[in-house]
Design an enzyme around this catalytic site. Sequence first.
Site, PDB file in Angstrom:
ATOM      1  CG  HIS A  12      -0.325   0.073   2.541  1.00 27.83           C
ATOM      2  ND1 HIS A  12      -0.917  -0.407   3.680  1.00 27.83           N
ATOM      3  CD2 HIS A  12       0.847   0.610   2.938  1.00 27.83           C
ATOM      4  CE1 HIS A  12      -0.131  -0.168   4.710  1.00 27.83           C
ATOM      5  NE2 HIS A  12       0.954   0.464   4.292  1.00 27.83           N
ATOM      6  CG  HIS A  59       0.259   4.574   7.550  1.00 25.80           C
ATOM      7  ND1 HIS A  59      -0.790   4.042   6.846  1.00 25.80           N
ATOM      8  CD2 HIS A  59       1.301   3.718   7.381  1.00 25.80           C
ATOM      9  CE1 HIS A  59      -0.396   2.913   6.250  1.00 25.80           C
ATOM     10  NE2 HIS A  59       0.859   2.702   6.566  1.00 25.80           N
ATOM     11  CG  HIS A 193       8.049  -1.293   3.870  1.00 28.38           C
ATOM     12  ND1 HIS A 193       7.119  -2.277   4.082  1.00 28.38           N
ATOM     13  CD2 HIS A 193       7.414  -0.124   4.183  1.00 28.38           C
ATOM     14  CE1 HIS A 193       5.971  -1.735   4.492  1.00 28.38           C
ATOM     15  NE2 HIS A 193       6.123  -0.420   4.576  1.00 28.38           N
ATOM     16  CD  GLU A 240       2.625  -1.289   6.700  1.00 29.68           C
ATOM     17  OE1 GLU A 240       2.484  -0.102   7.018  1.00 29.68           O
ATOM     18  OE2 GLU A 240       2.884  -1.634   5.524  1.00 29.68           O
TER      19      GLU A 240
HETATM   20  C1  DHB Z   1       6.168   3.617   2.161  1.00 28.73           C
HETATM   21  C2  DHB Z   1       5.608   2.368   2.481  1.00 28.73           C
HETATM   22  C3  DHB Z   1       4.580   2.262   3.412  1.00 28.73           C
HETATM   23  O1  DHB Z   1       4.000   1.070   3.800  1.00 28.73           O
HETATM   24  C4  DHB Z   1       4.079   3.384   4.021  1.00 28.73           C
HETATM   25  O2  DHB Z   1       3.048   3.229   4.886  1.00 28.73           O
HETATM   26  C5  DHB Z   1       4.622   4.637   3.739  1.00 28.73           C
HETATM   27  C6  DHB Z   1       5.673   4.742   2.798  1.00 28.73           C
HETATM   28  C7  DHB Z   1       7.263   3.739   1.158  1.00 28.73           C
HETATM   29  O3  DHB Z   1       7.880   2.736   0.742  1.00 28.73           O
HETATM   30  O4  DHB Z   1       7.532   4.867   0.692  1.00 28.73           O
HETATM   31 FE    FE Z   2       2.327   1.313   5.591  1.00 26.87          FE
END
Ligand code: DHB
Ligand code: FE
Length: 281
Positions: A12, A59, A193, A240
């Site tokens: 997302h 978020h 990530h 997540e």
């Molecule tokens: C990014 C990924 C995310 O899951 C998020 O909530 C905000 C930013 C990203 O990779 O930029």
């Molecule tokens: Fe996220």
Amino acid sequence: MAQIVGGLATSHVPSIGIAIDRGDTQNDYWKPLFDGYLPARRWLRDIRPDLAVVIYNDHGLEVFLDKVPTFGIGTAPLYPSGDEGWGPRPLPPVPGDPASSWALVDSLVEDEFDVAMFQELQVDHGFTVPMTLLWDWQPDWPVKTVPVLVNTIQYPFPTARRCHRLGRALRRAIDRLPDDLRVVVVGTGGMSHQLQGERAGFMNPAFDRMFLDKLGPAPEELTRISRETYIREAGSEGAELIMWLVMRGAMDAAVREVHRHYHISASLTAAGLVCYENAGG
Ligand code: DHB
Ligand code: FE
């Protein structure tokens, strides 16, 4: 009686939404990602869901660090896109289904999942990016939605096992919905990530592939992974992925994988997509 016609999970990342809104989806950077969603979009048109139950994490738009419910459900008639700092996305508000939302809340609380109720809810990229990746919203959204919120931001967030059990309870709740709805369950977030600290930019394709390989046939193995291990192996935001287990818990014990896509990277995220149909048990 409602019927689950599919389950899927997807990343997302906010910049995916910006690429959609700016018409940049066919440039060299974004085309490989968006091409991976075409089979999922076709599949959704074939299975024709009326209702999407979308599991996502806010978020910091509606849920700030001072008050953090572990689980929540949106019960609003409409979910407008909120302003996360770069303006609200130019989308019509996503339609809710208050009757189904309240029926799910009733059943979950009966089942000892005490969810917070969001009678008004602006949605962030966690919700809008999957929606706009999967469906066209002109002239109108083709599905109604029930947002299911999971805390993945403020420690302690729920365990993978608890998330899978929430999915089981959601399944019982969906099965009890009185209306003749075709339901798709959508898990969002991940894959690996990390956006912050010394490991910012961290991704782990080996862990992601293991997760994709086990999610269909052996989700219990993923429910035994601790939160600390999710953070170590998938990154602080890669945790997540526990929301994918909510979706998986709502599906049959056996599922048929109909589509998978994995792409490194979308912004700082290893982007994944998987689609399932129920196969019994
Ligand atoms: C990014 C990924 C995310 O899951 C998020 O909530 C905000 C930013 C990203 O990779 O930029
Ligand atoms: Fe996220």
